[in-house]
Design an enzyme around this catalytic site. Structure first.
Site, short mmCIF file in Angstrom:
data_model
loop_
_atom_site.label_atom_id
_atom_site.label_comp_id
_atom_site.label_asym_id
_atom_site.label_seq_id
_atom_site.Cartn_x
_atom_site.Cartn_y
_atom_site.Cartn_z
N HIS A 35 0.84 -1.21 0.00
CA HIS A 35 0.00 0.00 0.00
C HIS A 35 0.88 1.26 0.00
O HIS A 35 0.58 2.24 -0.70
CB HIS A 35 -0.87 0.05 1.26
CG HIS A 35 -1.87 -1.06 1.40
ND1 HIS A 35 -1.79 -2.01 2.38
CD2 HIS A 35 -2.98 -1.36 0.68
CE1 HIS A 35 -2.82 -2.85 2.28
NE2 HIS A 35 -3.55 -2.49 1.25
N GLY A 145 -2.74 -1.76 -7.36
CA GLY A 145 -1.61 -2.67 -7.41
C GLY A 145 -1.78 -3.75 -8.47
O GLY A 145 -2.87 -4.31 -8.64
N GLU A 146 -0.69 -4.06 -9.16
CA GLU A 146 -0.72 -5.14 -10.15
C GLU A 146 -0.92 -6.50 -9.50
O GLU A 146 -1.22 -7.47 -10.19
CB GLU A 146 0.58 -5.17 -10.95
CG GLU A 146 0.63 -4.13 -12.02
CD GLU A 146 1.94 -4.16 -12.79
OE1 GLU A 146 2.81 -5.01 -12.51
OE2 GLU A 146 2.10 -3.31 -13.67
P1 AMP Z 1 -6.39 -3.92 -0.47
O1 AMP Z 1 -6.28 -3.10 0.78
O2 AMP Z 1 -5.87 -5.31 -0.32
O3 AMP Z 1 -7.76 -3.84 -1.10
O4 AMP Z 1 -5.42 -3.24 -1.51
C1 AMP Z 1 -5.50 -1.87 -1.83
C2 AMP Z 1 -4.64 -1.61 -3.03
O5 AMP Z 1 -3.29 -1.97 -2.74
C3 AMP Z 1 -5.06 -2.44 -4.26
O6 AMP Z 1 -4.95 -1.63 -5.42
C4 AMP Z 1 -4.06 -3.55 -4.26
O7 AMP Z 1 -3.83 -4.09 -5.55
C5 AMP Z 1 -2.82 -2.84 -3.76
N1 AMP Z 1 -1.87 -3.81 -3.23
C6 AMP Z 1 -2.13 -4.79 -2.32
N2 AMP Z 1 -1.02 -5.53 -2.11
C7 AMP Z 1 -0.06 -5.02 -2.90
C8 AMP Z 1 1.32 -5.35 -3.15
N3 AMP Z 1 1.90 -6.38 -2.54
N4 AMP Z 1 2.01 -4.59 -4.02
C9 AMP Z 1 1.41 -3.54 -4.66
N5 AMP Z 1 0.14 -3.18 -4.48
C10 AMP Z 1 -0.59 -3.91 -3.62
#
Ligand code: AMP
Length: 289
Positions: A35, A145-146
């Site tokens: 994040h 995030g990818e």
């Molecule tokens: P989440 O809180 O899991 O919904 O993620 C929020 C954002 O962070 C989303 O766009 C995810 O794809 C991104 N994200 C989560 N984990 C990673 C990671 N390891 N690397 C890059 N981006 C991430």
């Protein structure tokens, strides 16, 4: 850092920023370095950075982990303040959905396959909440995030189809030292499961190896990767798919262009998601997303 819970308070505050570039990072909280990478990118490219933390019930199925999804708003708030984020938007479910939602955003061809086939309704929940958050924050750019590659493809298509005035930026996956993609859900893993989870990035390396050795048949690669993952007794592969990275449609050859290898693997009861685009240089991977 200013913290807002109510949509109307955030809107009133943002009205003071007219004419300045807003970068937006939507999250479900329990923040980690992945994040924070999205946030640094947003900070580098915008005047103001808004981060949202909202565990969105619309994107969880009835038997999924909504209730036990990890939450620590106080810790997240400190991390965001230390990172010099301007605004945290942390609404409650009642703030976001005061009445049952009667309107949804669906991107069916993209959202019903891969993770969407295993989690029916998930991507309708994602597309709907992201649209609502875009309407509230009205950012110039939004960062995703990818790691959630399908989500990036879906949101880019949604923004294009609905002419939403947002630039969608895809950020490469941040990983732990042993290759496991950082994820809020990694805290569910017990020590044995954490070790077993290394099978996921190892399978992506295996895909790369098969590709370099000349394999051409996508179905053969899927079979080889499923067999590779079976070697780990704690792992169960729910999705092993080789697809076109732009459309997510099946491909007929690994050599015709870059291909996405998408994995959705259960370790115990924890679902881990990972992917890699093979047949491309790293710079081009980011562009393809
Ligand atoms: P989440 O809180 O899991 O919904 O993620 C929020 C954002 O962070 C989303 O766009 C995810 O794809 C991104 N994200 C989560 N984990 C990673 C990671 N390891 N690397 C890059 N981006 C991430």
């Amino acid at each position: 850092m200013r913290v807002f819970q109510k949509i109307s308070d955030l809107r009133d505050h943002l009205a003071g920023y007219r004419g300045r570039n807003i970068g937006f990072v939507p999250t479900m909280g329990f923040l980690h370095v992945g994040h924070m990478e999205l946030i640094s990118r947003a900070k580098a490219e915008n005047d103001i950075v808004v981060v949202s933390i909202f565990v969105n019930p619309l994107q969880f199925g009835p038997s999924e982990d909504l209730a036990k999804y990890p939450r620590d708003l106080e810790r997240d708030r400190k991390m965001l303040a230390d990172a010099d984020v301007d605004i945290l938007f942390a609404p409650t479910v009642e703030d976001m959905y005061p009445r049952p939602m009667r309107t949804v955003v669906d991107v069916p061809d993209i959202g019903r396959q891969l993770e969407g086939a295993v989690r029916p309704g998930h991507f309708v929940g994602v597309a709907t909440v992201v649209t609502k958050l875009f309407n509230i924050v009205q950012p110039q750019s939004a960062y995703f995030g990818e790691k959630d590659f399908q989500q990036v493809v879906l949101i880019k298509r949604m923004v294009e189809d609905l002419a939403q005035p947002v630039r969608v930026v895809a950020v490469p996956t941040v990983r732990e030292a042993d290759g496991l993609a950082c994820s809020s859900r990694n805290v569910y893993l017990n020590p044995a499961e954490r070790l077993a989870a290394r099978i996921v990035p190892a399978a992506l390396d295996e895909a790369e190896r098969c590709y370099r050795e000349g394999l051409d048949d996508p179905a053969a690669l899927e079979t080889a990767l499923a067999a590779f993952i079976v070697n780990e007794p704690l792992a169960f592969a729910e999705v092993v798919a080789v697809r076109d990275p732009e459309t997510l449609e099946p491909v007929h050859s690994l050599r015709a262009g870059p291909v996405l290898v998408a994995l959705f693997v259960r370790i115990g009861s924890t679902r881990l998601l990972d992917n890699r685009v093979i047949g491309l240089s790293n710079d081009a991977v980011t562009r393809a997303a």
